[in-house]
Enzyme design. Structure first.
Site, PDB file in Angstrom:
ATOM      1  N   ALA A   2      45.824  37.999  29.725  1.00 40.36           N
ATOM      2  CA  ALA A   2      45.164  39.009  30.576  1.00 40.36           C
ATOM      3  C   ALA A   2      46.164  39.925  31.276  1.00 40.36           C
ATOM      4  O   ALA A   2      45.977  41.148  31.320  1.00 40.36           O
ATOM      5  CB  ALA A   2      44.303  38.293  31.607  1.00 40.36           C
ATOM      6  N   GLN A  39      36.237  31.671  39.301  1.00 42.57           N
ATOM      7  CA  GLN A  39      36.138  30.209  39.396  1.00 42.57           C
ATOM      8  C   GLN A  39      37.431  29.655  39.996  1.00 42.57           C
ATOM      9  O   GLN A  39      37.531  28.477  40.274  1.00 42.57           O
ATOM     10  CB  GLN A  39      35.933  29.590  38.007  1.00 42.57           C
ATOM     11  CG  GLN A  39      34.674  30.046  37.304  1.00 42.57           C
ATOM     12  CD  GLN A  39      34.658  29.564  35.866  1.00 42.57           C
ATOM     13  OE1 GLN A  39      34.113  28.518  35.555  1.00 42.57           O
ATOM     14  NE2 GLN A  39      35.281  30.317  34.983  1.00 42.57           N
ATOM     15  N   ARG A  75      48.484  20.686  44.387  1.00 38.19           N
ATOM     16  CA  ARG A  75      48.134  22.015  43.872  1.00 38.19           C
ATOM     17  C   ARG A  75      48.390  23.091  44.927  1.00 38.19           C
ATOM     18  O   ARG A  75      48.782  24.202  44.616  1.00 38.19           O
ATOM     19  CB  ARG A  75      46.682  22.016  43.401  1.00 38.19           C
ATOM     20  CG  ARG A  75      46.564  21.234  42.091  1.00 38.19           C
ATOM     21  CD  ARG A  75      45.156  21.009  41.665  1.00 38.19           C
ATOM     22  NE  ARG A  75      44.447  22.250  41.417  1.00 38.19           N
ATOM     23  CZ  ARG A  75      43.108  22.309  41.493  1.00 38.19           C
ATOM     24  NH1 ARG A  75      42.423  21.251  41.847  1.00 38.19           N
ATOM     25  NH2 ARG A  75      42.486  23.438  41.242  1.00 38.19           N
ATOM     26  N   HIS A 100      33.971  28.638  43.160  1.00 39.25           N
ATOM     27  CA  HIS A 100      34.331  27.220  43.305  1.00 39.25           C
ATOM     28  C   HIS A 100      35.111  26.945  44.587  1.00 39.25           C
ATOM     29  O   HIS A 100      35.702  25.888  44.730  1.00 39.25           O
ATOM     30  CB  HIS A 100      35.141  26.756  42.087  1.00 39.25           C
ATOM     31  CG  HIS A 100      34.337  26.745  40.829  1.00 39.25           C
ATOM     32  ND1 HIS A 100      34.901  26.794  39.585  1.00 39.25           N
ATOM     33  CD2 HIS A 100      32.994  26.727  40.618  1.00 39.25           C
ATOM     34  CE1 HIS A 100      33.951  26.760  38.658  1.00 39.25           C
ATOM     35  NE2 HIS A 100      32.776  26.740  39.267  1.00 39.25           N
ATOM     36  N   GLY A 155      39.966  34.899  31.000  1.00 42.05           N
ATOM     37  CA  GLY A 155      40.692  33.660  31.278  1.00 42.05           C
ATOM     38  C   GLY A 155      39.809  32.497  31.607  1.00 42.05           C
ATOM     39  O   GLY A 155      40.197  31.633  32.395  1.00 42.05           O
ATOM     40  N   ASP A 176      42.650  29.485  43.797  1.00 37.85           N
ATOM     41  CA  ASP A 176      43.882  30.015  44.410  1.00 37.85           C
ATOM     42  C   ASP A 176      43.532  31.296  45.184  1.00 37.85           C
ATOM     43  O   ASP A 176      42.402  31.780  45.124  1.00 37.85           O
ATOM     44  CB  ASP A 176      44.952  30.274  43.326  1.00 37.85           C
ATOM     45  CG  ASP A 176      44.524  31.332  42.298  1.00 37.85           C
ATOM     46  OD1 ASP A 176      44.649  31.055  41.094  1.00 37.85           O
ATOM     47  OD2 ASP A 176      44.035  32.407  42.697  1.00 37.85           O
ATOM     48  N   GLU A 200      42.799  32.454  23.459  1.00 34.81           N
ATOM     49  CA  GLU A 200      42.121  31.455  22.602  1.00 34.81           C
ATOM     50  C   GLU A 200      40.642  31.806  22.433  1.00 34.81           C
ATOM     51  O   GLU A 200      40.043  32.397  23.331  1.00 34.81           O
ATOM     52  CB  GLU A 200      42.181  30.057  23.273  1.00 34.81           C
ATOM     53  CG  GLU A 200      43.562  29.607  23.692  1.00 34.81           C
ATOM     54  CD  GLU A 200      44.405  29.230  22.473  1.00 34.81           C
ATOM     55  OE1 GLU A 200      45.632  29.448  22.531  1.00 34.81           O
ATOM     56  OE2 GLU A 200      43.823  28.775  21.469  1.00 34.81           O
TER      57      GLU A 200
END
Ligand code: BV8
Length: 260
Positions: free
Chosen positions: A247, A105, A74, A123, A203, A108, A231
């Site tokens: 977004a 959250q 990642r 996080h 998001g 990155d 969604e």
């Protein structure tokens, strides 16, 4: 469809123009248009493992090399990735509003690179390690080298302590200082004029810890609530305004109409 979209966007512009204290709660969807896959986008899987099974202290205890390979992959995925218009709009909001807090959250570094400083990384951070012996947190300048991990060589501090990714795993507690800062920011809304407090949930599927109760707290404080997500989510029926849009595309178009 267009007229419905415009009236929703006009309502968003109105709420953004009225607000004085803006609380943004972000999930992986904010980085999606930068090309960073969301967990749902990956079908919740990595190399056939369920993410919830790899991103745990038990998995790290049992097989640290596999967990490190998950994070190194990642980290490598972040190389060349750029902030998208959603990140830039959130950075502009921080300068525009008298009171602003971005709680993400995401692990990155795109919010920092876009310029946000009033930022809580709930996080943790993908590009940081933490020593499991000494607790020292170190920023990584490059992804953890995969060949070293493939050989089973684990990253260690100069004194030999095993390094872990500086992220919050499933089953781990959040940093209490983060929660205190969030609570103080939101409770400061008490006594401010109605319409000052605005929550933007952007998001996030709200799957993780049920969204930590932030939306419920803002509503209880009389704040207005907006969701931006292509969604539906468990929040969609509870918010004042749910915008079914990506977004970056939406904020890139709407924010310049507010932030002038
Ligand atoms: C904790 C770091 C207690 C690691 C991550 C209450 C209810 C349910 C469960 C629990 C609960 N309380 C505790 C739990 C257990 C557990 C948990 O949530 N389990 C899951 C499996 C149900 N929670 C915990 O252990 C947490 N600890 O709660 O402690 C506590 C509570 C309060 C106060 C103190 C202590 C710790 C969980 C931390 C897990 N670590 N990340 C790593 O990344 O490897 S979470 C990880 O998954 C990411 O951070 C990410 O944010 C999150 C979710 O991943 P995604 O699904 O990708 O992202 P998201 O859910 O945000 O969904 C993407 C959304 O984007 C979708 O809706 C999609 O439609 C949308 N989207 C897509 N494209 C776009 C878009 N939106 C806008 N624009 C687009 N272009």
């Amino acid at each position: 469809m267009n007229s419905m979209r415009n009236s929703d966007e006009q309502e968003l512009i109105h709420l953004l123009s009225m607000a004085r204290r803006v609380f943004v709660f972000c999930g992986a969807g904010v980085s999606a248009e930068s090309g960073v896959p969301t967990f749902r986008g990956m079908g919740g899987l990595w190399e056939g493992h369920r993410v919830e099974e790899v991103a745990t202290p038990e998995a790290f205890q049992r097989d640290p090399a596999t967990v490190w390979r998950f994070y190194a992959a990642r980290q490598a995925g972040l190389v060349g990735v750029q902030p998208n218009p959603a990140h830039h709009a959130l950075a502009a909001m921080e300068h525009h509003y008298p009171a602003f807090l971005l709680v993400s959250q995401n692990v990155d570094d795109l919010h920092e690179r876009a310029g946000n400083r009033q930022l809580v990384k709930l996080h943790g951070s993908l590009m940081e390690t933490r020593c499991t012996t000494h607790g020292t947190v170190t920023a990584l300048k490059a992804p953890m080298p995969l060949p070293q991990l493939e050989r089973g060589e684990l990253p260690r501090c100069p004194q030999g302590g095993l390094l872990r990714p500086n992220v919050v795993w499933f089953g781990e507690w959040l940093n209490p200082d983060h929660l205190l800062r969030i609570e103080q920011f939101l409770l400061a809304a008490e006594g401010e004029p109605p319409g000052s407090l605005l929550l933007l949930s952007i998001g996030t599927s709200g799957q993780v810890s049920g969204g930590y109760g932030f939306l419920e707290l803002v509503s209880a404080l009389g704040g207005r609530t907006v969701e931006i997500n292509p969604e539906p989510t468990p929040f969609s029926k509870a918010v004042d305004l749910a915008l079914r849009s990506p977004a970056g595309e939406l904020l890139g178009r709407v924010w310049p109409q507010v932030g002038r």
